[in-house]
Enzyme design. Sequence first.
Site, PDB file in Angstrom:
ATOM      1  N   CYS A  98       0.829  -1.205   0.000  1.00 43.43           N
ATOM      2  CA  CYS A  98       0.000   0.000   0.000  1.00 43.43           C
ATOM      3  C   CYS A  98       0.864   1.256   0.000  1.00 43.43           C
ATOM      4  O   CYS A  98       0.590   2.215  -0.730  1.00 43.43           O
ATOM      5  CB  CYS A  98      -0.937  -0.004   1.201  1.00 43.43           C
ATOM      6  SG  CYS A  98      -1.970   1.475   1.335  1.00 43.43           S
ATOM      7  N   CYS A 194      -5.896  -2.893   7.503  1.00 40.52           N
ATOM      8  CA  CYS A 194      -6.965  -1.896   7.491  1.00 40.52           C
ATOM      9  C   CYS A 194      -8.286  -2.433   6.953  1.00 40.52           C
ATOM     10  O   CYS A 194      -9.353  -2.118   7.492  1.00 40.52           O
ATOM     11  CB  CYS A 194      -6.522  -0.680   6.689  1.00 40.52           C
ATOM     12  SG  CYS A 194      -6.098  -1.032   4.959  1.00 40.52           S
TER      13      CYS A 194
END
Length: 361
Positions: A98, A194
């Site tokens: 990410c 997340c």
Amino acid sequence: MSNIMLGLSGGVDSSVAASRLVEDGHQVTGLFMKNWEEDDTADYCSAAEDLEDAEKVCKLLDIKLKTVNFSREYWERVFTGFVDEYRKGRTPNPDIVCNREIKFKEFLDWAVSLGADCIATGHYARIQKTQGSYKLLKGLDDNKDQSYFLYTLGQETLSKSCFPVGDMTKQAVRERARDLSLPVHDKKDSTGICFIGERRFMDFLKSYLPSRPGKILTLDGQTVGQHQGACYYTIGQRQGLGIGGDGEPWYVARKDVEKNLIYAVQGKQHPALLSNSLTAEDLHWTSGEPPMAPIHCMAKIRYRQPDQRCRISPSARKGAAVTFEKLQWGVAAGQSIVFYDNETCIGGGVIHRACHQDRIE
């Protein structure tokens, strides 16, 4: 004074980062990134609450807040690879991907296109400019250092990034947020991956990788339990095996995803869980220049692990063999190994497999 776009997550770290940039006289714009929509509900995702907190912080600091949706890019560049790695029986680290693909590529490109000189985030790391080049340094707080997740950043990216809380301890960040009456001063830190949120990891994976029950075996082939799918488990895993009996706890030592078998051993220090060396692939060097000969340095094979002495021997195929001074526990393919020279993060790569060779002296 610089025009800086700050990734504002609604947490205390990025909020304090914003306050420091404003105090230093920079023109600051907050950016709230939405990276996940697949099952974005209050049960699993805190995005709505985080956005509300980010808006409160921006109002208090008198800075603008923009929002952007990178969910499609995240799905294509981060999540699909995450699932594919688990399908192959590996243990990926989506936070590292990410950072490489979203926060320090899409976000950076987007910010520059809007006129920003650079971007900032609330990561606990530091950047040092030395004779025209940039070094990625550990965060000052050893307990919060996040350079492990940033080893894929190169010179161009480092030249356009900054980490305003990298020279602070977490305690100092909390105290500053409290002194400024920031509404997030006591907000709990986010943990885990997340897009999974608070749900059980295996339950989440089952939505994308169907369950395939199979046997848990000892190394000599004795059946000691049943698993729900070999791809769900990682090397060194203890929880969720469901193996009863007397003696020491059981740990995953090996996996055969094609045959859907897990091999388990008893005792955390079982030899099958220990490795002298490993091979790594997809190497990245923050300086942009890979070593041409073997080097000695320090390394981590997981976040928060103390630095380990090692020797890196580059291979002709852009990989490397890494040999350790001490035995390493639970080396898992797909995880990242990150290299350090004292406080400087010099690069890293993805673990291909654990090996058993002579240790370095």
